[in-house]
Design a protein around this motif. Structure first.
Motif, PDB file in Angstrom:
ATOM      1  N   LYS A   1      11.953   0.884 -15.447  1.00 63.58           N
ATOM      2  CA  LYS A   1      12.472   0.516 -14.123  1.00 63.58           C
ATOM      3  C   LYS A   1      13.710  -0.391 -14.205  1.00 63.58           C
ATOM      4  CE  LYS A   1       7.971   1.197 -12.037  1.00 63.58           C
ATOM      5  NZ  LYS A   1       7.033   0.788 -10.974  1.00 63.58           N
TER       6      LYS A   1
ATOM      7  N   TYR B   1       8.682   8.760  -4.775  1.00 59.60           N
ATOM      8  CA  TYR B   1       7.510   7.953  -4.408  1.00 59.60           C
ATOM      9  C   TYR B   1       6.902   8.377  -3.065  1.00 59.60           C
ATOM     10  CZ  TYR B   1       7.837   4.685  -8.314  1.00 59.60           C
ATOM     11  OH  TYR B   1       7.814   4.108  -9.568  1.00 59.60           O
TER      12      TYR B   1
ATOM     13  N   HIS C   1       3.503   7.476  -1.689  1.00 63.94           N
ATOM     14  CA  HIS C   1       3.235   6.104  -1.232  1.00 63.94           C
ATOM     15  C   HIS C   1       3.877   5.797   0.127  1.00 63.94           C
ATOM     16  CE1 HIS C   1       1.362   5.172  -4.987  1.00 63.94           C
ATOM     17  NE2 HIS C   1       2.447   5.376  -5.686  1.00 63.94           N
TER      18      HIS C   1
ATOM     19  N   ARG D   1       2.367   3.361   2.504  1.00 66.48           N
ATOM     20  CA  ARG D   1       1.969   2.050   1.982  1.00 66.48           C
ATOM     21  C   ARG D   1       2.964   0.981   2.442  1.00 66.48           C
ATOM     22  NH1 ARG D   1      -1.222   3.242  -2.651  1.00 66.48           N
ATOM     23  NH2 ARG D   1      -1.756   1.025  -2.766  1.00 66.48           N
TER      24      ARG D   1
ATOM     25  N   PHE E   1       4.340  -1.336   0.903  1.00 65.78           N
ATOM     26  CA  PHE E   1       5.382  -1.695  -0.068  1.00 65.78           C
ATOM     27  C   PHE E   1       6.426  -0.595  -0.265  1.00 65.78           C
ATOM     28  CE2 PHE E   1       1.665  -0.110  -2.493  1.00 65.78           C
ATOM     29  CZ  PHE E   1       2.233   0.961  -3.168  1.00 65.78           C
TER      30      PHE E   1
ATOM     31  N   LEU F   1       9.909  -0.758  -2.422  1.00 65.94           N
ATOM     32  CA  LEU F   1       9.857  -0.016  -3.684  1.00 65.94           C
ATOM     33  C   LEU F   1      11.061   0.915  -3.811  1.00 65.94           C
ATOM     34  CD1 LEU F   1       8.249   0.801  -6.255  1.00 65.94           C
ATOM     35  CD2 LEU F   1       7.023   2.461  -4.834  1.00 65.94           C
TER      36      LEU F   1
ATOM     37  N   THR G   1      -1.255  -1.912 -13.182  1.00 63.85           N
ATOM     38  CA  THR G   1      -0.070  -1.955 -12.299  1.00 63.85           C
ATOM     39  C   THR G   1       0.349  -3.389 -12.003  1.00 63.85           C
ATOM     40  OG1 THR G   1      -0.864   0.062 -11.237  1.00 63.85           O
ATOM     41  CG2 THR G   1       0.834  -1.165 -10.063  1.00 63.85           C
TER      42      THR G   1
ATOM     43  N   ARG H   1       3.232  -3.797 -19.783  1.00 62.96           N
ATOM     44  CA  ARG H   1       3.425  -4.558 -18.541  1.00 62.96           C
ATOM     45  C   ARG H   1       3.109  -6.041 -18.735  1.00 62.96           C
ATOM     46  NH1 ARG H   1       1.049   0.153 -14.669  1.00 62.96           N
ATOM     47  NH2 ARG H   1       3.034   1.000 -13.934  1.00 62.96           N
TER      48      ARG H   1
ATOM     49  N   VAL I   1       4.177  -7.124  -9.409  1.00 62.78           N
ATOM     50  CA  VAL I   1       3.565  -5.801  -9.178  1.00 62.78           C
ATOM     51  C   VAL I   1       4.659  -4.755  -8.978  1.00 62.78           C
ATOM     52  CG1 VAL I   1       2.000  -4.432  -7.745  1.00 62.78           C
ATOM     53  CG2 VAL I   1       1.589  -6.852  -8.037  1.00 62.78           C
ATOM     54  N   GLN I   2       5.667  -5.111  -8.214  1.00 66.11           N
ATOM     55  CA  GLN I   2       6.744  -4.141  -7.972  1.00 66.11           C
ATOM     56  C   GLN I   2       7.639  -3.982  -9.200  1.00 66.11           C
ATOM     57  OE1 GLN I   2       8.846  -3.399  -4.142  1.00 66.11           O
ATOM     58  NE2 GLN I   2      10.417  -4.605  -5.164  1.00 66.11           N
TER      59      GLN I   2
ATOM     60  N   ASN J   1       7.336  -3.957 -12.272  1.00 67.24           N
ATOM     61  CA  ASN J   1       6.341  -3.923 -13.352  1.00 67.24           C
ATOM     62  C   ASN J   1       6.823  -3.141 -14.578  1.00 67.24           C
ATOM     63  OD1 ASN J   1       6.147  -1.409 -12.249  1.00 67.24           O
ATOM     64  ND2 ASN J   1       3.941  -1.463 -11.870  1.00 67.24           N
TER      65      ASN J   1
ATOM     66  N   HIS K   1       6.832   2.913 -15.249  1.00 68.16           N
ATOM     67  CA  HIS K   1       5.921   3.815 -14.529  1.00 68.16           C
ATOM     68  C   HIS K   1       5.352   4.817 -15.517  1.00 68.16           C
ATOM     69  CE1 HIS K   1       4.530   6.853 -11.666  1.00 68.16           C
ATOM     70  NE2 HIS K   1       5.157   7.737 -12.434  1.00 68.16           N
TER      71      HIS K   1
HETATM   72  P1  CMP Z   1       4.214   2.658 -10.289  1.00 69.60           P
HETATM   73  O1  CMP Z   1       3.312   2.948 -11.433  1.00 69.60           O
HETATM   74  O2  CMP Z   1       5.627   3.070 -10.444  1.00 69.60           O
HETATM   75  O3  CMP Z   1       3.626   3.356  -8.958  1.00 69.60           O
HETATM   76  C1  CMP Z   1       3.877   2.868  -7.655  1.00 69.60           C
HETATM   77  C2  CMP Z   1       4.632   1.582  -7.648  1.00 69.60           C
HETATM   78  O4  CMP Z   1       4.605   0.849  -6.447  1.00 69.60           O
HETATM   79  C3  CMP Z   1       4.010   0.625  -8.657  1.00 69.60           C
HETATM   80  O5  CMP Z   1       4.198   1.070  -9.968  1.00 69.60           O
HETATM   81  C4  CMP Z   1       4.723  -0.672  -8.289  1.00 69.60           C
HETATM   82  O6  CMP Z   1       6.008  -0.780  -8.855  1.00 69.60           O
HETATM   83  C5  CMP Z   1       4.914  -0.514  -6.768  1.00 69.60           C
HETATM   84  N1  CMP Z   1       4.073  -1.429  -5.988  1.00 69.60           N
HETATM   85  C6  CMP Z   1       4.552  -2.431  -5.232  1.00 69.60           C
HETATM   86  N2  CMP Z   1       3.559  -3.093  -4.630  1.00 69.60           N
HETATM   87  C7  CMP Z   1       2.414  -2.497  -5.022  1.00 69.60           C
HETATM   88  C8  CMP Z   1       1.043  -2.747  -4.726  1.00 69.60           C
HETATM   89  N3  CMP Z   1       0.649  -3.734  -3.921  1.00 69.60           N
HETATM   90  N4  CMP Z   1       0.127  -1.937  -5.308  1.00 69.60           N
HETATM   91  C9  CMP Z   1       0.528  -0.931  -6.116  1.00 69.60           C
HETATM   92  N5  CMP Z   1       1.818  -0.668  -6.410  1.00 69.60           N
HETATM   93  C10 CMP Z   1       2.755  -1.436  -5.872  1.00 69.60           C
END
Ligand code: CMP
Length: 142
Positions: free
Chosen positions: A12, A52, A55, A58, A60, A64, A94, A105, A112-113, A115, A118
């Protein structure tokens, strides 16, 4: 490519910007994954939205997409037996605060974001994600 024997990864933007690209690739190499496709690229906002899309609902998602299109990423397809599960173990949870010692990680994620990396969560998604970034002429399956 045989189902079950490959996974897809994205290193990332923050990890690339902080100079952690080569150290992360070294960990992937040490863990026995073979690189069968690789490119450095930068996602447009629209591409990040599509990548993405699962998601979308979601909270986030907007952040993201913004983050993932903020700078260059490294996309790769990795070959190994049991690739998806072994790679998820190698990268860790994650949320880096819950990632096990020794995982990528744990070592390189900042939140979390942000991270660091992927990894595909299933064989079906590994194929979808590999095809998102690479054509059949760019994947060199052993
Ligand atoms: P990734 O494995 O790329 O898949 C989805 C991505 O959303 C995750 O890694 C994080 O970078 C991002 N993300 C941000 N906030 C959250 C959260 N609360 N839970 C899970 N993923 C999150």
């Amino acid at each position: 490519m045989k189902k079950g024997e490959f996974t897809f990864t994205l290193i990332k933007p923050t990890a690339v910007r902080l100079g952690n690209l080569v150290p992360i690739l070294h960990e992937i190499d040490l863990a026995g994954f073979a690189v069968i496709a690789m490119k450095m690229t930068r996602l447009s906002r629209a591409q990040a939205e599509r990548f993405y899309e699962i998601h979308k609902e979601r909270p986030f998602y907007r952040d993201l997409v913004e983050f993932m299109s903020s700078g260059p990423v490294l996309a790769a397809v990795l070959q190994k037996e049991n690739a998806v599960n072994d790679f998820r173990k190698l990268i860790g949870n994650t949320n880096p605060s819950q990632a096990e010692d020794g995982t990528i990680r744990k070592k390189f994620a900042r939140s979390v974001q942000e991270n660091a990396i992927h990894g595909s969560d299933s064989d079906d998604n590994a194929l979808i994600e590999a095809n998102f970034f690479f054509s059949q002429f760019e994947i060199f399956s052993h």
